[in-house]
Design a protein around this motif. Structure first.
Motif, PDB file in Angstrom:
ATOM      1  N   VAL A 292       5.872  20.643  10.005  1.00 48.87           N
ATOM      2  CA  VAL A 292       5.281  19.314  10.182  1.00 48.87           C
ATOM      3  C   VAL A 292       6.335  18.220  10.051  1.00 48.87           C
ATOM      4  O   VAL A 292       6.232  17.169  10.701  1.00 48.87           O
ATOM      5  CB  VAL A 292       4.091  19.072   9.220  1.00 48.87           C
ATOM      6  N   ASP A 293       7.364  18.448   9.240  1.00 51.84           N
ATOM      7  CA  ASP A 293       8.457  17.474   9.161  1.00 51.84           C
ATOM      8  C   ASP A 293       9.128  17.324  10.526  1.00 51.84           C
ATOM      9  O   ASP A 293       9.372  16.210  11.001  1.00 51.84           O
ATOM     10  CB  ASP A 293       9.503  17.904   8.127  1.00 51.84           C
TER      11      ASP A 293
ATOM     12  N   LYS B 240       5.444  23.421   5.983  1.00 51.81           N
ATOM     13  CA  LYS B 240       6.028  22.149   5.559  1.00 51.81           C
ATOM     14  C   LYS B 240       7.215  21.753   6.444  1.00 51.81           C
ATOM     15  O   LYS B 240       7.331  20.600   6.874  1.00 51.81           O
ATOM     16  CB  LYS B 240       6.457  22.226   4.092  1.00 51.81           C
TER      17      LYS B 240
ATOM     18  N   ALA C 179       6.832  15.573  13.138  1.00 51.34           N
ATOM     19  CA  ALA C 179       6.818  14.120  13.003  1.00 51.34           C
ATOM     20  C   ALA C 179       8.043  13.517  13.679  1.00 51.34           C
ATOM     21  O   ALA C 179       7.946  12.496  14.381  1.00 51.34           O
ATOM     22  CB  ALA C 179       6.767  13.727  11.526  1.00 51.34           C
TER      23      ALA C 179
ATOM     24  N   PHE D 108       2.044  13.080   8.343  1.00 48.59           N
ATOM     25  CA  PHE D 108       1.881  14.492   7.996  1.00 48.59           C
ATOM     26  C   PHE D 108       2.126  14.619   6.500  1.00 48.59           C
ATOM     27  O   PHE D 108       3.172  14.181   6.001  1.00 48.59           O
ATOM     28  CB  PHE D 108       2.879  15.354   8.755  1.00 48.59           C
ATOM     29  N   THR D 109       1.178  15.192   5.769  1.00 47.13           N
ATOM     30  CA  THR D 109       1.412  15.427   4.346  1.00 47.13           C
ATOM     31  C   THR D 109       2.250  16.699   4.207  1.00 47.13           C
ATOM     32  O   THR D 109       1.918  17.746   4.735  1.00 47.13           O
ATOM     33  CB  THR D 109       0.101  15.562   3.558  1.00 47.13           C
ATOM     34  N   SER D 110       3.348  16.585   3.484  1.00 56.15           N
ATOM     35  CA  SER D 110       4.292  17.688   3.370  1.00 56.15           C
ATOM     36  C   SER D 110       4.754  17.800   1.925  1.00 56.15           C
ATOM     37  O   SER D 110       4.167  17.201   1.014  1.00 56.15           O
ATOM     38  CB  SER D 110       5.468  17.458   4.323  1.00 56.15           C
TER      39      SER D 110
ATOM     40  N   TRP E  38       6.680  13.783   1.746  1.00 57.19           N
ATOM     41  CA  TRP E  38       6.697  14.832   0.721  1.00 57.19           C
ATOM     42  C   TRP E  38       5.917  14.361  -0.499  1.00 57.19           C
ATOM     43  O   TRP E  38       6.296  13.383  -1.157  1.00 57.19           O
ATOM     44  CB  TRP E  38       8.133  15.121   0.297  1.00 57.19           C
TER      45      TRP E  38
ATOM     46  N   THR F 264      11.305  11.892   7.348  1.00 56.11           N
ATOM     47  CA  THR F 264      10.621  12.609   6.279  1.00 56.11           C
ATOM     48  C   THR F 264      10.944  11.862   4.992  1.00 56.11           C
ATOM     49  O   THR F 264      12.116  11.742   4.619  1.00 56.11           O
ATOM     50  CB  THR F 264      11.085  14.068   6.180  1.00 56.11           C
TER      51      THR F 264
ATOM     52  N   SER G  80       6.575  11.944   8.044  1.00 60.58           N
ATOM     53  CA  SER G  80       6.103  12.969   7.118  1.00 60.58           C
ATOM     54  C   SER G  80       6.393  12.510   5.694  1.00 60.58           C
ATOM     55  O   SER G  80       7.418  11.870   5.438  1.00 60.58           O
ATOM     56  CB  SER G  80       6.829  14.294   7.413  1.00 60.58           C
TER      57      SER G  80
END
Length: 292
Positions: free
Chosen positions: A175-176, A172, A179, A153-155, A199, A252, A197
């Protein structure tokens, strides 16, 4: 296929017409990956920003991979289902899913409080959080039998501090946590699928560069902090190839710190600085308690 010919790694990058998704897809292409590029923009003018899925797919192929453009509105579950059915029919498996699609509107940067801005900014709850869940739901069965597979997941650090309003922050943070929880299920099922995820920092996308240009006095400092959109793609590839990938399951991670771990230099010849150092911001801790 000759026994000596190794099949290409297969990836899906959602929301890859432009921005982070485009950069990630192209970077994976540089590593010889077959990349399914999804998004809604098929021709110039479909968005206020430049970029289409066909242009990205062509750039992936030019970089050394194989780009496959698939028109997909990630608010349409049937379209997402068709995407993964296509991957199954053409490849028989999936190694990497990058959940990047997000409904970000220009007004997200407008002045004012959330109730003074258009309600459509809440679309990030749908195409951002829910869309990542749906894509992962369809992707998981294609990954379960693989020796290793990765859902990313792009966060961004807005998960842990105020940034551009509550919809962006919920996206944001959401999604963290997603994951982390998906990782629990993948572990319980004794699969080799890792969910995590990442960041990203401020990215040198058309959107951000336009914002900086609109007020150099206010945003000019970002010139020294921005990452190329390709940087995260190289980070994802290094993670996927890491023999210890599973130890990151549910984490994350800060992309800049992974860049240091894997000695990845950005296009400017440097590894980006971490928000942990620059702003004293770092991911929330998730507790190991499991309630079923």
């Amino acid at each position: 296929m000759p026994a000596s010919e190794k099949p290409s790694t297969v990836a899906v990058v959602t929301g890859a017409s432009r921005g982070a998704g485009r950069g990630i897809a192209i970077a994976l292409g540089q590593h010889g990956v077959t990349v399914y590029v999804t998004g809604r923009s098929q021709k110039s003018g479909d968005s206020t920003l430049p970029g289409t899925i066909h242009e990205t797919a062509a750039a992936v192929t030019a970089a050394g991979g194989k780009g496959i453009a698939v028109p997909c509105d990630h608010s349409d579950d049937r379209a997402v289902q068709a995407l993964f059915e296509q991957v199954r029919n053409e490849q028989g498996r999936l190694d990497i899913l990058v959940n990047n699609a997000a409904a970000i509107h220009d007004e997200i940067q407008a002045p004012g409080q959330f109730w003074e801005k258009p309600l459509k900014l809440g679309d990030l709850i749908d195409v951002g959080i829910r869309s990542g869940y749906v894509a992962s739901w369809y992707a998981a069965p294609l990954m379960l039998d693989e020796e290793r597979a990765l859902i990313v997941f792009t966060s961004a650090s807005g998960a842990a501090h105020y940034s551009m309003g509550p919809a962006y922050g919920a996206h944001k943070a959401g999604v963290d946590k997603m994951a982390f929880d998906m990782a629990v299920d993948f572990s319980a099922a004794k699969t080799n699928v890792t969910a995590l995820s990442i960041w990203m920092g401020a990215l040198a996308t058309d959107r951000l560069l336009a914002i900086i240009a609109s007020d150099e006095e206010k945003y000019g400092y970002l010139h020294d902090q921005i990452e190329s959109p390709e940087f995260t793609g190289h980070v994802i590839w290094s993670l996927f190839r890491d023999e210890d990938l599973e130890k990151f399951n549910g984490e994350t991670l800060i992309g800049a710190e992974l860049g240091g771990r894997y000695a990845i230099l950005d296009s400017n010849g440097h590894t980006p600085s971490s928000c942990r150092d620059a702003h004293k911001v770092f991911p929330h801790q998730h507790f190991p308690l499991i309630v079923r």
